[in-house]
Design a protein around this motif. Structure first.
Motif, PDB file in Angstrom:
ATOM      1  N   LEU A 169       5.746  -4.351  -4.237  1.00 10.04           N
ATOM      2  CA  LEU A 169       7.023  -5.065  -4.204  1.00 10.04           C
ATOM      3  C   LEU A 169       7.437  -5.375  -2.769  1.00 10.04           C
ATOM      4  CD1 LEU A 169       8.965  -3.128  -6.989  1.00 10.04           C
ATOM      5  CD2 LEU A 169       8.147  -5.494  -7.094  1.00 10.04           C
ATOM      6  N   ALA A 170       7.269  -4.397  -1.887  1.00  8.93           N
ATOM      7  CA  ALA A 170       7.649  -4.605  -0.486  1.00  8.93           C
ATOM      8  C   ALA A 170       6.828  -5.733   0.136  1.00  8.93           C
ATOM      9  CB  ALA A 170       7.476  -3.310   0.300  1.00  8.93           C
ATOM     10  N   LYS A 171       5.538  -5.730  -0.135  1.00  8.02           N
ATOM     11  CA  LYS A 171       4.667  -6.776   0.413  1.00  8.02           C
ATOM     12  C   LYS A 171       5.030  -8.134  -0.176  1.00  8.02           C
ATOM     13  CE  LYS A 171      -0.161  -7.941   1.165  1.00  8.02           C
ATOM     14  NZ  LYS A 171      -1.531  -7.713   0.773  1.00  8.02           N
ATOM     15  N   LYS A 172       5.230  -8.170  -1.479  1.00  8.97           N
ATOM     16  CA  LYS A 172       5.567  -9.430  -2.150  1.00  8.97           C
ATOM     17  C   LYS A 172       6.872 -10.021  -1.609  1.00  8.97           C
ATOM     18  CE  LYS A 172       5.412 -12.382  -5.739  1.00  8.97           C
ATOM     19  NZ  LYS A 172       4.363 -13.356  -5.906  1.00  8.97           N
ATOM     20  N   LEU A 173       7.847  -9.146  -1.374  1.00  5.70           N
ATOM     21  CA  LEU A 173       9.171  -9.614  -0.950  1.00  5.70           C
ATOM     22  C   LEU A 173       9.303  -9.706   0.568  1.00  5.70           C
ATOM     23  CD1 LEU A 173      11.234  -7.477  -3.491  1.00  5.70           C
ATOM     24  CD2 LEU A 173      10.759  -9.934  -3.619  1.00  5.70           C
ATOM     25  N   GLY A 174       8.366  -9.120   1.293  1.00  5.22           N
ATOM     26  CA  GLY A 174       8.441  -9.137   2.750  1.00  5.22           C
ATOM     27  C   GLY A 174       9.556  -8.269   3.306  1.00  5.22           C
ATOM     28  N   ILE A 175       9.869  -7.203   2.589  1.00  2.00           N
ATOM     29  CA  ILE A 175      10.928  -6.290   3.033  1.00  2.00           C
ATOM     30  C   ILE A 175      10.461  -4.850   2.866  1.00  2.00           C
ATOM     31  CG2 ILE A 175      12.837  -7.862   2.513  1.00  2.00           C
ATOM     32  CD1 ILE A 175      13.262  -6.376  -0.130  1.00  2.00           C
ATOM     33  N   LYS A 176      11.233  -3.931   3.445  1.00  2.00           N
ATOM     34  CA  LYS A 176      10.979  -2.508   3.273  1.00  2.00           C
ATOM     35  C   LYS A 176      12.000  -1.953   2.283  1.00  2.00           C
ATOM     36  CE  LYS A 176       9.646  -2.061   8.104  1.00  2.00           C
ATOM     37  NZ  LYS A 176      10.181  -1.788   9.416  1.00  2.00           N
ATOM     38  N   PRO A 177      11.714  -0.779   1.695  1.00  6.60           N
ATOM     39  CA  PRO A 177      12.726  -0.149   0.840  1.00  6.60           C
ATOM     40  C   PRO A 177      14.049   0.000   1.601  1.00  6.60           C
ATOM     41  CG  PRO A 177      10.639   0.981   0.592  1.00  6.60           C
ATOM     42  CD  PRO A 177      10.460  -0.004   1.719  1.00  6.60           C
ATOM     43  N   GLY A 178      15.121  -0.337   0.924  1.00  9.24           N
ATOM     44  CA  GLY A 178      16.448  -0.287   1.539  1.00  9.24           C
ATOM     45  C   GLY A 178      16.906  -1.634   2.062  1.00  9.24           C
ATOM     46  N   ASP A 201      15.904  -9.171   0.678  1.00  8.85           N
ATOM     47  CA  ASP A 201      15.117 -10.293   1.209  1.00  8.85           C
ATOM     48  C   ASP A 201      16.043 -11.356   1.814  1.00  8.85           C
ATOM     49  OD1 ASP A 201      16.110 -11.460  -1.134  1.00  8.85           O
ATOM     50  OD2 ASP A 201      14.270 -12.553  -1.513  1.00  8.85           O
ATOM     51  N   PRO A 202      15.513 -12.194   2.700  1.00 10.59           N
ATOM     52  CA  PRO A 202      16.357 -13.169   3.409  1.00 10.59           C
ATOM     53  C   PRO A 202      17.114 -14.118   2.486  1.00 10.59           C
ATOM     54  CG  PRO A 202      14.199 -13.019   4.443  1.00 10.59           C
ATOM     55  CD  PRO A 202      14.129 -12.215   3.185  1.00 10.59           C
ATOM     56  N   SER A 203      16.589 -14.365   1.292  1.00  9.04           N
ATOM     57  CA  SER A 203      17.283 -15.275   0.369  1.00  9.04           C
ATOM     58  C   SER A 203      18.453 -14.593  -0.337  1.00  9.04           C
ATOM     59  CB  SER A 203      16.300 -15.799  -0.679  1.00  9.04           C
ATOM     60  OG  SER A 203      15.935 -14.761  -1.584  1.00  9.04           O
ATOM     61  N   GLY A 204      18.533 -13.263  -0.199  1.00 10.17           N
ATOM     62  CA  GLY A 204      19.599 -12.531  -0.892  1.00 10.17           C
ATOM     63  C   GLY A 204      19.335 -12.375  -2.376  1.00 10.17           C
ATOM     64  N   THR A 205      18.099 -12.557  -2.769  1.00 11.57           N
ATOM     65  CA  THR A 205      17.775 -12.480  -4.199  1.00 11.57           C
ATOM     66  C   THR A 205      17.362 -11.074  -4.625  1.00 11.57           C
ATOM     67  OG1 THR A 205      17.002 -14.769  -4.081  1.00 11.57           O
ATOM     68  CG2 THR A 205      16.394 -13.524  -6.045  1.00 11.57           C
ATOM     69  N   PHE A 206      16.558 -10.399  -3.790  1.00  8.55           N
ATOM     70  CA  PHE A 206      16.019  -9.095  -4.177  1.00  8.55           C
ATOM     71  C   PHE A 206      16.373  -8.011  -3.159  1.00  8.55           C
ATOM     72  CE2 PHE A 206      13.163 -12.164  -6.155  1.00  8.55           C
ATOM     73  CZ  PHE A 206      13.060 -11.662  -7.447  1.00  8.55           C
ATOM     74  N   THR A 207      16.773  -6.869  -3.686  1.00  6.14           N
ATOM     75  CA  THR A 207      16.940  -5.660  -2.876  1.00  6.14           C
ATOM     76  C   THR A 207      15.980  -4.621  -3.437  1.00  6.14           C
ATOM     77  OG1 THR A 207      19.265  -6.109  -2.414  1.00  6.14           O
ATOM     78  CG2 THR A 207      18.536  -3.822  -2.183  1.00  6.14           C
ATOM     79  N   LEU A 208      15.269  -3.950  -2.569  1.00  8.58           N
ATOM     80  CA  LEU A 208      14.306  -2.918  -2.981  1.00  8.58           C
ATOM     81  C   LEU A 208      14.823  -1.553  -2.544  1.00  8.58           C
ATOM     82  CD1 LEU A 208      11.511  -2.153  -4.137  1.00  8.58           C
ATOM     83  CD2 LEU A 208      10.566  -2.595  -1.840  1.00  8.58           C
ATOM     84  N   ILE A 209      14.898  -0.628  -3.492  1.00  9.18           N
ATOM     85  CA  ILE A 209      15.405   0.711  -3.200  1.00  9.18           C
ATOM     86  C   ILE A 209      14.495   1.737  -3.872  1.00  9.18           C
ATOM     87  CG2 ILE A 209      17.348   2.301  -3.474  1.00  9.18           C
ATOM     88  CD1 ILE A 209      19.187  -0.104  -3.791  1.00  9.18           C
ATOM     89  N   GLU A 210      14.227   2.825  -3.180  1.00  5.11           N
ATOM     90  CA  GLU A 210      13.543   3.958  -3.809  1.00  5.11           C
ATOM     91  C   GLU A 210      14.609   4.949  -4.259  1.00  5.11           C
ATOM     92  OE1 GLU A 210       9.280   4.728  -1.949  1.00  5.11           O
ATOM     93  OE2 GLU A 210      10.845   4.760  -0.422  1.00  5.11           O
ATOM     94  N   VAL A 211      14.494   5.420  -5.488  1.00  2.75           N
ATOM     95  CA  VAL A 211      15.488   6.340  -6.036  1.00  2.75           C
ATOM     96  C   VAL A 211      14.793   7.554  -6.642  1.00  2.75           C
ATOM     97  CG1 VAL A 211      17.145   4.488  -6.517  1.00  2.75           C
ATOM     98  CG2 VAL A 211      15.531   5.193  -8.298  1.00  2.75           C
ATOM     99  N   GLU A 212      15.612   8.535  -6.989  1.00  2.00           N
ATOM    100  CA  GLU A 212      15.062   9.711  -7.669  1.00  2.00           C
ATOM    101  C   GLU A 212      15.069   9.457  -9.181  1.00  2.00           C
ATOM    102  OE1 GLU A 212      13.561  11.784  -5.814  1.00  2.00           O
ATOM    103  OE2 GLU A 212      14.387  10.952  -3.969  1.00  2.00           O
ATOM    104  N   CYS A 213      14.642  10.436  -9.929  1.00  2.00           N
ATOM    105  CA  CYS A 213      14.353  10.307 -11.367  1.00  2.00           C
ATOM    106  C   CYS A 213      15.352   9.426 -12.125  1.00  2.00           C
ATOM    107  CB  CYS A 213      14.306  11.694 -11.994  1.00  2.00           C
ATOM    108  SG  CYS A 213      13.838  11.645 -13.732  1.00  2.00           S
ATOM    109  N   LEU A 214      14.798   8.484 -12.880  1.00  6.86           N
ATOM    110  CA  LEU A 214      15.605   7.572 -13.684  1.00  6.86           C
ATOM    111  C   LEU A 214      15.687   8.020 -15.142  1.00  6.86           C
ATOM    112  CD1 LEU A 214      14.354   4.216 -12.140  1.00  6.86           C
ATOM    113  CD2 LEU A 214      16.661   5.154 -11.956  1.00  6.86           C
TER     114      LEU A 214
END
Ligand code: FES
Length: 149
Positions: free
Chosen positions: A74-83, A86-99
């Motif tokens: 996901l990070a590679k696809k979006l070009g961002i790191k967790p937290g 993306d520049p378009s404001g479409t996707f935020t990537l977060i690592e979380v604990e148990c869901l």
């Protein structure tokens, strides 16, 4: 406090410092106490997030079943790191604990929708589907996964 924070986030998309002060004032606690709650629960955002928030579980069951690779894809696809968003404001990537769906690891939560048994190779497709088809693809509850397999 939790319902008040949900309302704030629903209206503003995140819980700003000013909103924390206001919620504290209304319910009679300090802004620091409100900030403690906001920072504790991963479902609250203290800064603006993208249209789609991709929360990847990194706890044991998911970690053993490839969650780190899901995050990497996901990070590679979006070009961002967790937290990050993306520049378009479409996707935020977060690592979380148990869901709470450990038997269906690896699990990610996209906004309010679980995507379970998500193989790393399928994570990229999920992003493509969200981009091309929008939120209609967010039906990744465990029942849907069981029907597909
Ligand atoms: S360990 Fe990932 S959902 Fe519980």
């Amino acid at each position: 406090m939790l319902p008040a924070l949900y309302l704030v986030q629903k209206q503003q998309g995140f819980v700003s410092r000013r909103a924390m002060e206001y919620v504290g004032q209304v319910i009679g606690v300090t802004p620091a106490e409100v900030e403690d709650v906001v920072s504790y629960y991963t479902m609250f955002y203290s800064k603006p997030v993208g249209e789609y928030v991709l929360q990847v579980c990194r706890t044991l069951s998911c970690a053993l079943n490839g969650a780190e690779r899901v995050t990497d894809v996901l990070a590679k696809k979006l070009g961002i790191k967790p937290g990050e968003t993306d520049p378009s404001g479409t996707f935020t990537l977060i690592e979380v604990e148990c869901l709470g769906a450990c038997d269906r690891a690896p699990v990610i939560l996209v906004n309010d929708h679980w995507h379970e048994c998500l193989k790393p190779e399928d994570a990229e497709q999920l992003v493509d589907d969200l981009r091309s088809q929008g939120p209609g693809v967010l039906s990744g509850c465990h029942l849907c996964v069981e029907k597909r397999t």
